[in-house]
Each structure stands twice: as C-alpha cells, then as structure tokens.
Motif scaffolding. Structure first.
Motif, PDB file in Angstrom:
ATOM      1  N   THR A  88       0.837  -1.205   0.000  1.00 53.08           N
ATOM      2  CA  THR A  88       0.000   0.000   0.000  1.00 53.08           C
ATOM      3  C   THR A  88       0.871   1.254   0.000  1.00 53.08           C
ATOM      4  OG1 THR A  88      -0.182   0.018   2.431  1.00 53.08           O
ATOM      5  CG2 THR A  88      -1.879  -1.170   1.208  1.00 53.08           C
ATOM      6  N   MET A  89       2.001   1.189   0.698  1.00 45.61           N
ATOM      7  CA  MET A  89       2.936   2.319   0.690  1.00 45.61           C
ATOM      8  C   MET A  89       3.496   2.532  -0.714  1.00 45.61           C
ATOM      9  SD  MET A  89       5.190   1.598   4.097  1.00 45.61           S
ATOM     10  CE  MET A  89       4.477   1.530   5.733  1.00 45.61           C
ATOM     11  N   LEU A  90       3.873   1.443  -1.361  1.00 44.45           N
ATOM     12  CA  LEU A  90       4.450   1.532  -2.699  1.00 44.45           C
ATOM     13  C   LEU A  90       3.420   2.040  -3.700  1.00 44.45           C
ATOM     14  CD1 LEU A  90       7.058   1.057  -4.238  1.00 44.45           C
ATOM     15  CD2 LEU A  90       6.400  -1.331  -4.556  1.00 44.45           C
ATOM     16  N   ALA A  91       2.167   1.610  -3.543  1.00 47.33           N
ATOM     17  CA  ALA A  91       1.098   2.056  -4.447  1.00 47.33           C
ATOM     18  C   ALA A  91       0.911   3.571  -4.365  1.00 47.33           C
ATOM     19  CB  ALA A  91      -0.213   1.343  -4.108  1.00 47.33           C
ATOM     20  N   ASP A  92       1.058   4.140  -3.176  1.00 46.77           N
ATOM     21  CA  ASP A  92       0.916   5.591  -3.002  1.00 46.77           C
ATOM     22  C   ASP A  92       2.064   6.363  -3.649  1.00 46.77           C
ATOM     23  OD1 ASP A  92      -1.507   5.732  -1.678  1.00 46.77           O
ATOM     24  OD2 ASP A  92      -0.614   5.505   0.309  1.00 46.77           O
ATOM     25  N   CYS A  93       3.166   5.662  -3.932  1.00 45.80           N
ATOM     26  CA  CYS A  93       4.341   6.329  -4.492  1.00 45.80           C
ATOM     27  C   CYS A  93       4.368   6.304  -6.025  1.00 45.80           C
ATOM     28  CB  CYS A  93       5.620   5.692  -3.950  1.00 45.80           C
ATOM     29  SG  CYS A  93       5.846   5.924  -2.176  1.00 45.80           S
ATOM     30  N   TYR A  94       3.371   5.668  -6.652  1.00 46.13           N
ATOM     31  CA  TYR A  94       3.322   5.618  -8.118  1.00 46.13           C
ATOM     32  C   TYR A  94       3.351   7.015  -8.715  1.00 46.13           C
ATOM     33  CZ  TYR A  94       1.186   5.129 -12.758  1.00 46.13           C
ATOM     34  OH  TYR A  94       0.910   5.221 -14.099  1.00 46.13           O
ATOM     35  N   ALA A 283      -6.543  -4.156  -5.349  1.00 48.20           N
ATOM     36  CA  ALA A 283      -5.988  -5.328  -6.024  1.00 48.20           C
ATOM     37  C   ALA A 283      -5.003  -6.059  -5.117  1.00 48.20           C
ATOM     38  CB  ALA A 283      -5.302  -4.911  -7.326  1.00 48.20           C
ATOM     39  N   SER A 284      -4.200  -5.296  -4.365  1.00 52.10           N
ATOM     40  CA  SER A 284      -3.239  -5.916  -3.448  1.00 52.10           C
ATOM     41  C   SER A 284      -3.952  -6.678  -2.343  1.00 52.10           C
ATOM     42  CB  SER A 284      -2.322  -4.848  -2.839  1.00 52.10           C
ATOM     43  OG  SER A 284      -1.487  -4.286  -3.818  1.00 52.10           O
ATOM     44  N   LEU A 285      -5.040  -6.092  -1.832  1.00 51.81           N
ATOM     45  CA  LEU A 285      -5.805  -6.774  -0.784  1.00 51.81           C
ATOM     46  C   LEU A 285      -6.386  -8.085  -1.304  1.00 51.81           C
ATOM     47  CD1 LEU A 285      -7.008  -6.775   2.053  1.00 51.81           C
ATOM     48  CD2 LEU A 285      -8.951  -5.470   1.159  1.00 51.81           C
ATOM     49  N   VAL A 286      -6.952  -8.035  -2.507  1.00 54.46           N
ATOM     50  CA  VAL A 286      -7.513  -9.254  -3.108  1.00 54.46           C
ATOM     51  C   VAL A 286      -6.410 -10.278  -3.370  1.00 54.46           C
ATOM     52  CG1 VAL A 286      -8.637 -10.188  -5.174  1.00 54.46           C
ATOM     53  CG2 VAL A 286      -9.486  -8.077  -4.155  1.00 54.46           C
ATOM     54  N   GLY A 287      -5.303  -9.804  -3.949  1.00 52.58           N
ATOM     55  CA  GLY A 287      -4.214 -10.709  -4.295  1.00 52.58           C
ATOM     56  C   GLY A 287      -3.575 -11.360  -3.080  1.00 52.58           C
ATOM     57  N   VAL A 288      -3.252 -10.549  -2.066  1.00 58.70           N
ATOM     58  CA  VAL A 288      -2.602 -11.085  -0.869  1.00 58.70           C
ATOM     59  C   VAL A 288      -3.566 -11.963  -0.062  1.00 58.70           C
ATOM     60  CG1 VAL A 288      -1.514 -10.475   1.333  1.00 58.70           C
ATOM     61  CG2 VAL A 288      -0.928  -9.211  -0.732  1.00 58.70           C
ATOM     62  N   SER A 289      -4.833 -11.564   0.046  1.00 57.42           N
ATOM     63  CA  SER A 289      -5.821 -12.372   0.775  1.00 57.42           C
ATOM     64  C   SER A 289      -6.020 -13.728   0.109  1.00 57.42           C
ATOM     65  CB  SER A 289      -7.158 -11.632   0.855  1.00 57.42           C
ATOM     66  OG  SER A 289      -7.032 -10.415   1.531  1.00 57.42           O
TER      67      SER A 289
END
Length: 485
Positions: A88-94, A283-289
């Motif tokens: 989530t941190m990396l996504a905010d840095c896009y 997408a990260s939440l779905v993928g990691v879950s």
C-alpha cells in the motif's frame, strides 16, 4: 540505466503535444501522452496472483514441516500482513509528490528516483532486474520439472512406483523456450491481461488439486507425524539441518509473497479513474488475501497429510501417485501458469532495454520502426524487428542458462533473499517516510524502522539457509534430475 525513464516521460509528453497536459477523453491517450490505460483492479489482481502464487505454493507443506504448526502458520500470517502493508505504501508512491495528482512513475526505479534519488536508484535497479532475470531462469527449470513429472507419472502408473523413470528435462526446457519466444512479442504489460487471467486460473486449479489430494489423504487416515515444533532433531534431522532448514523455510514463506518487483509496472496499466493508488490497494488486498488463503490450505493440510516427511513439492516430488491422470493435469496446469508468469516477470526487462535503446538511438530504423502484420484469426499486429531479435535472444539465453544450471532453483532462493528486503520492505518504507514527512524518532518512525530491521535479519538468515541448501544441491546433483530441493 541512470535516467532514461525520466527523460522518456518528458519525451513522450513533448511528442504528444502540450494540449494533452490533462487527460483528453476525446483522444486515445492519457495526460502523459501515452496510450490510454484500461486496466482495472480486477486485471491488476490477476497480474498479482499470477506473480505471487507460483508452484512454490506446493512446497509450503515442507516449510511448515520445518517450523511446526505454531511458528509455521504464524510466520505465514505475519508476512502476508507485511507484504500488504508495504504494497500500500508503494502504491501511493506511483505518482509523485501527490499520490493522486502527481507525476506518474512508470517503473520501480522511477519511483525510487523521485523520492530518494542518488545511489539508491542504481541499487534498486540491480535488486529488481537481478531478481527478474533470476525468476525467468527459475521458471524455465520449474516448468520443465512439471512437464517431466507428467511423463514420470504415466511411467509409474504403468510400471510401478519403484520403476526407473528417468526423463531428461532438456527437451521440455527447449519447448518452453520456443513458446516464450512467441509470447515475448506481446508488446507490453498492457496487452498481458488475457495471459495473466489464464495463468491465475491455472494457479487456482493446481493449488486446489493439491489441497484436494491432501484432504483425501488425511480423510483416509494415512497421515504423517506432525508436531508443534516441526521436524524433530535426532529423529528427522540433525541439529544443524534443523537450523539451516528453518532459516530456509522462513525465507521461502517471506519470498512466496514478494511481488514488489513488478508492482509499479502493474499499477502503470491501471486507468486513472478511480485513482490508481486506490485501485492498486484493492488489487493488493484481493491478491494477498487470496494468496494467504491458498498458502494456509496448502501448507497446513499438506503438513497434516505428510507430516515431518513432507516432500519439497508434493506434486512434482510425488507425494501422490494416484489418480495419475489428475496428477498429470495438475502438473500441466503448473506449466501453463509458468508460461504466463514468465511474461509477467520478463516484460519489465524487455521494456527497460527497449526504452533505453529508443532513447539512445532515436534515428535507428531497426530499433524504432514497426511493421503491421496480419496474423490469421488474431488480426493485425505491429512487429518490431529489434523487439523480435532482442526478446528472442533473451529467451534463448535464459533457456540455455537453465539447461546448464538445472539446480538454479536453489540459487533463486539466494537471489530472493538478496532482493526481498530492499524491494518489498526497505524502499517502500523509506519512500513512505519521505512522502508523508514522518517526523524522525516519532513512534511511527521507530515502528517502521524496527520492521525494516527485523525483515533484514530474516533476509540474512534466509540467505544463509539458501547457501546451505545450494551447497547440498550441488553436491547431490545428478544429470537429468527431475525435482528440486
């Protein structure tokens, strides 16, 4: 490698004209002058699942066996949380400096350049592209192991489980390479959605088959001995083996979640509404879950089925022999999944080299020209001679390396250990601190730094375990070996 991405952003914006400083819905381009992105959180989730759920999911029973019920399941959950948190941190840095309205960063290196700069950009490039190259070689080997397992399964069924069913990996590596030469002509990540969705379906399929076979074994009562602390010293392993294998198991679990190497490239496929960071977090939440659900099922049920004697991979290492046709199908699904996963990890390498060459040799027709070609049943495609030659050469080289070093999967563990900490933990945390201007020595700053140091220790221990495993693999290596440690 130093600055082509930033220059390329300026170049593409200039080419598209000043009129496109904001997205124009009447034009098929985004605000940066590039082809309009059409990805959604669903396609991004497919990319993530394709990148994360590899055939390694079937080796988690072995990892749980080394650590036991308590430590094994706890570590699985901890690293799933860490991976989602840092993603989530990396996504905010896009986008920089603002996560919604800032300038786009097309690659992980661009993001690091925007927020951290200096030598860290080069270190990021070495870690990212070294990992990507290693993964493509490793997938070539793993796919051949799965295809060989199909032939061995049929052989064992016909001649008995104790028969000599030695089969060479090399022809299967060559076939895998030929398929990749063809698929590598897909221009970029934006055109990979169909391949990722197919690969994600395959990963669900073989993971489900593995879980189903493990459940059937447990239900049948033929289960191995399990314990809260895993393999027993003096019974299953020596004291030294217990230590090194435990380190390796922790590393296997940590690296099993890592997809930070391609997260920014995946995010760059998303359309701008809703905001890319919001869609990527979903997408990260779905993928990691989804990944964690399958990992816990495969790891725990596999351990319950095989106990402390759990094989490295209970499909290719023949934890099951029957029904042979189902084993064949599952291994074929692994191979198909790895065909798509290879492209997910190879595309950033392809695009890095091609953009660099386009920037350095803008007048070279061989590099810059594309030619329309009609492909029967598929329609018109633009073919680049440079792309054809360079990508084919890359696939050939990775295939040859896989043939020369068929124990490379042990090396891949070491590459994973070296790249996990900087790419999945260190850079996302440092960029988050820079972006949100977290005060030094504040409670949040200290907590983030502590997480970094703990993950660094895990990476170092996993690297030590991987080196021990590599030495063992080299010592026990035999030609035509069809399974990996």
């Amino acid at each position: 490698m130093k600055s082509f991405n930033t220059e390329e952003h300026n170049h593409s914006t200039a080419e598209s004209g000043d009129a496109y400083t904001v997205s124009d819905p009447t034009k098929n381009v985004d605000e940066d002058g590039r082809e309009k992105r059409t990805g959604t959180w669903l396609t991004a989730s497919a990319h993530i699942i394709t990148a994360v759920i590899g055939s390694g999911v079937l080796s988690l029973a072995w990892a749980i066996a080394q650590l036991g019920w308590i430590a094994g399941t706890t570590i699985l959950l901890i690293f799933s949380f860490i991976t989602y948190f840092t993603s989530t941190m990396l996504a905010d840095c896009y986008r920089a400096p603002d996560p919604v309205t800032g300038k786009r960063n097309y690659t992980y290196m661009d993001v690091v350049r925007s927020y951290l700069g200096g030598r860290k950009v080069q270190l990021c490039g070495v870690a990212q592209y070294g990992n990507l190259i290693g993964v493509t070689v490793g997938y070539t080997i793993t796919a051949s192991i799965s295809l060989v397992a199909v032939g061995k399964s049929n052989c064992f069924h016909d001649k008995g489980h104790g028969a000599d069913c030695t089969i060479s990996n090399y022809p299967y590596m060559a076939v895998f390479g030929i398929i990749q030469v063809i698929l590598s002509q897909i221009p970029n990540f934006h055109k990979l959605s169909f391949l990722s969705i197919m690969a994600a379906v395959m990963s669900f399929t073989y993971a489900t088959i593995g879980i189903g076979l493990a459940i059937a074994t447990v239900a049948g009562g033929k289960v191995g001995k399990t314990s809260m602390t895993g393999t027993a010293v003096g019974v299953d392993v020596t004291a030294a083996q217990k230590i090194w294998r435990s380190f390796q198991a922790v590393g296997d679990i940590a690296f099993a979640y890592a997809y930070a190497t391609v997260l920014i490239e995946i995010q760059d496929t998303l359309r701008s509404s809703p905001a890319e960071n919001k869609a990527m977090k979903r997408a990260s939440l779905v993928g990691v879950s989804t990944t964690t659900f399958f990992y816990i099922l495969c790891g725990c049920i596999g351990y319950a089925a095989f106990g402390n004697k759990a094989p490295g991979d209970f499909l290719t290492d023949f934890g099951f022999f029957e029904p042979f046709w189902l084993i064949d199908f599952a291994n074929a699904c692994i191979a198909v999944h790895l065909i798509g996963a290879y492209q997910v990890f190879a595309q950033p390498i392809f695009q890095f080299v091609e953009k660099k060459c386009n920037r350095n040799y803008p007048d070279n027709k061989f590099i810059t020209s594309e030619y329309p070609v009609n492909v029967p049943f598929l329609g018109k495609f633009n073919i680049s001679l440079f792309r054809l030659v360079w990508r084919s050469a890359y696939v050939v080289i990775t295939t040859v390396v896989a043939m020369i070093f068929p124990f490379f999967n042990a090396i891949l563990g070491l590459i994973g250990a070296a790249s996990f900490w900087p790419l999945t933990v260190y850079f996302p945390v440092e960029m988050h601190i820079a972006q949100t201007k977290i005060k030094k020595y504040s409670a949040r700053w200290i907590a983030l730094k502590m997480m970094c140091y703990v993950c660094l220790i895990v990476s170092l221990l996993a690297a030590a375990g991987s080196i021990a495993g590599l030495i063992s693999s080299v010592k026990t290596y035999k030609p035509f070996r069809t399974s990996h440690e």
